[in-house]
Design an enzyme around this catalytic site. Structure first.
Site, PDB file in Angstrom:
ATOM      1  N   LYS A 129       1.519  -1.164  -0.326  1.00  0.00           N
ATOM      2  CA  LYS A 129      -0.014   0.158  -0.240  1.00  0.00           C
ATOM      3  C   LYS A 129       1.461   1.554  -0.005  1.00  0.00           C
ATOM      4  CE  LYS A 129      -4.332   1.741   2.281  1.00  0.00           C
ATOM      5  NZ  LYS A 129      -4.901   1.945   3.818  1.00  0.00           N
ATOM      6  N   SER A 137     -10.244   1.232   3.123  1.00  0.00           N
ATOM      7  CA  SER A 137      -9.381   2.219   1.736  1.00  0.00           C
ATOM      8  C   SER A 137      -7.892   1.484   1.188  1.00  0.00           C
ATOM      9  CB  SER A 137      -8.278   3.217   2.350  1.00  0.00           C
ATOM     10  OG  SER A 137      -7.705   2.836   3.470  1.00  0.00           O
ATOM     11  N   SER A 180     -10.304  -1.333   7.088  1.00  0.00           N
ATOM     12  CA  SER A 180      -9.894  -0.547   5.425  1.00  0.00           C
ATOM     13  C   SER A 180      -8.912  -1.919   5.112  1.00  0.00           C
ATOM     14  CB  SER A 180      -8.353   0.147   5.888  1.00  0.00           C
ATOM     15  OG  SER A 180      -9.799   1.743   5.660  1.00  0.00           O
TER      16      SER A 180
END
Lengths: 486, 100
Positions: A83, A158, A182
């Site tokens: 990420k 997310s 997330s």
């Protein structure tokens, strides 16, 4: 999209074993994933940065080390997507924000360092909601990620880019961060395994902070066992994170196949219809998962976590409050964007006004308000008390039960643009995942079923802090029951 | 019914957070923040006297280490990523003499 990566490439464990034995070369494996990226990334947009050259060089190095007889780690030659809020030395780390668009950190996050030490190959940095604020990856400054199962749908968020990367066969493993769901929610929407570890179980050093008392880093994988392997690699005490737990965790792999015979498993009634907005279909599939565990010898009962009714409101006071403080560092002085101004204050304002997207601005303002004089006690203070009640609720339930079960996401993947008009509609997506963050407990989302729309549905397994071994055991039972059925 | 938050309050909060809002943004953000605070009224209404606030998942203790020089980032590499640097330091607009 048809997954064209061969099944034998699907698990990280098999890749690592075959690379170490010399049966497969790390370069050859990397090329399979790079070619999948080349074919489908333009549709999915899972990545902010694909590191083709760096990854090839790293894979060649891995092959050389194997040839020279070196002993490599458990992720030798495994391509991993990370990420874009985790620092990678000399590699653009943006948090999908204009304010960090061209920032190259001078150091690696501890998690990234540990992945490298285990032999992994960094294949790219994944797209996300800006600063991890969102549940659909539509809040990225660089455009949304799409769900590989249906390109008109969101991947969740997310960590939507990380979830989509594994689901699309761009990497067998990815890493995300989970502040209110997330990792687990996008895992559920993309049909992959996603884990939020115990708070303090994985070092946050080098993670761009959103809400420091809630953030945890964890893995995405195709199988429960792969997730456990990666979790063991990235977990452990780190002196650079003063919230990291110093006691060792029991092995996550040892009892993985021991089954659930005799375990007491509670289904959280508030998340099975008690709270509005959770789809009957998702509730039905969660009940099916409970039946599967029951058929495998677990004792299932409904339990109540009364404070979960107030978790959503509390979270959307606590997380923005912490974010408003954490994001004050983006002031145009030390890193990232600067938009000039006559005075220092003007420069700060110009930089932040141009650099942050709307959701980030909303949360910063909400948090600033919740912490401001006159409102602190009514909002932030009250939310912290709810958090205490919630912890007491969990303690009580865990005195009688070993494990808890609930849906992960209130619905299957929704269409792009469907929930962007009003923030509250989007926030409700986190209702099942937030409780674990507020109390710091671990939880996993395991793909279990498909909805009438053909989209994946995951179920969530919750355990007390540091009980991940048990969590993986239950998840593994559910996973094998599901594959036997097919 | 009184609105949970006024445009004046949102403008004040934006100022505190070093953000500039256009008139249109002010109107939209006021409505949106109002909706979130409206939802938070369930928490605001709870009777929670005598309950200890919990700011962190686990009890935190201060963590100390030996006062020894450890690994440090190279100054050049850090300043290399700054928007502006001068003489080995971060460079900012003039501060002294600035009106508060």
């Amino acid at each position: 999209m048809s997954p064209s990566v061969p099944d034998s490439f699907v698990t990280a464990e098999s890749i690592s074993e075959k690379v170490k034995s010399g049966e497969w070369s790390a370069v050859e494996i990397l090329d399979k994933y790079l070619s999948q990226i080349e074919q489908h990334e333009s549709e999915v947009h899972a990545f902010n940065t694909v590191l083709e050259g760096e990854a090839r060089a790293a894979a060649r190095e891995t092959d050389k080390r194997v040839a020279s007889g070196e002993t490599l780690g458990p992720l030798a030659g495994v391509p991993i997507a990370v990420k874009d809020n985790l620092c990678t030395k000399g590699i653009r780390t943006t948090a999908s924000s204009r304010i960090l668009e061209n920032w190259k950190p001078p150091y690696d996050a501890t998690v990234v360092q540990k992945l490298f030490s285990a032999g992994a190959t960094l294949i790219g940095k994944t797209n996300m909601d800006e600063f991890a604020m969102g549940s659909s990856t539509e809040n990225s400054a660089f455009g949304p990620t799409r769900n590989p199962h249906d390109l008109s749908c969101v991947p969740g968020g997310s960590s939507g880019g990380s979830a989509a990367a594994v689901a699309a066969g761009f990497a067998p493993i990815s890493i995300g961060s989970d502040t209110g769901g997330s990792i687990r929610q996008p895992a559920s929407l993309c049909g992959v395994v996603g884990v939020k570890p115990t708070y303090g179980g994985v070092s946050r050093y080098g993670l761009l902070a959103f809400a420091s008392s809630l953030d945890q880093i964890g893995p995405f994988a195709n199988t429960v066992r792969d997730a456990a392997i990666v979790h063991e690699v990235i977990g452990g005490h780190d002196p650079k994170d003063s919230t990291s737990i110093s006691e060792p965790f029991p092995s996550f792999l040892d009892g993985l196949d021991h089954g659930v015979e005799g375990l007491k498993i509670g289904i959280i009634s508030e998340l099975m219809g008690g709270i509005e907005g959770i789809s009957p279909e998702v509730i039905g599939k969660t009940r099916e998962a409970a039946s599967v565990l029951s058929a495998n010898g677990a004792l299932i009962e409904e339990v109540s976590i009364p404070a979960s009714l107030y978790c959503l409101s509390s979270y959307y006071l606590i997380a923005p409050a912490e974010a408003s403080s954490n994001l004050s560092r983006y002031d145009g002085v030390r890193y990232g964007l600067r938009v000039q101004g006559e005075t220092l204050a003007e420069m700060n304002i110009n930089t932040r006004t141009n650099g942050f997207g709307n959701e980030v601005k909303r949360r910063i303002m909400l948090g600033t308000y919740a912490l401001s004089a006159g409102y602190y006690d009514a909002y932030y203070g009250k939310a912290l008390k709810v958090r205490r009640l919630l912890a007491q609720n969990f303690d009580e339930v865990y005195s009688k039960f070993d494990v808890l079960l609930s849906p992960t996401s209130p619905c299957t993947a929704f269409k792009l643009g469907e929930k962007t008009s009003d923030p509250m509609t989007m926030y409700v997506n986190d209702v099942c995942t937030i409780p674990s963050n507020l109390v710091g407990h671990p939880a996993i989302s395991v793909p279990f079923a498909s909805g009438n729309d053909g989209m994946p549905i995951g179920v969530q397994i919750l355990v007390p802090p540091m009980q991940e071994a048990l969590m993986y055991r239950v998840a593994s039972t559910l996973e094998s029951a599901k594959s036997n059925e097919q | 019914m009184t609105e949970p938050i006024s445009e004046e309050e949102v403008a004040h909060v934006a100022h505190l957070a070093r953000l500039r809002l256009s008139d249109q943004e002010l109107e939209i953000f006021t409505r949106q923040l109002g909706a979130v605070l409206e939802h938070a009224k369930d928490v605001e209404a709870l009777q929670l006297d005598g309950i200890e606030p919990m700011s962190h998942p686990f009890p935190l203790e201060n963590v100390t280490r030996e006062d020894e020089v450890g690994e440090m980032l190279e100054r050049e590499k850090v300043l290399d990523q700054a928007p502006a640097a001068e003489d080995g330091r971060f460079q900012v607009p003039q501060i002294l003499g600035e009106q508060p």
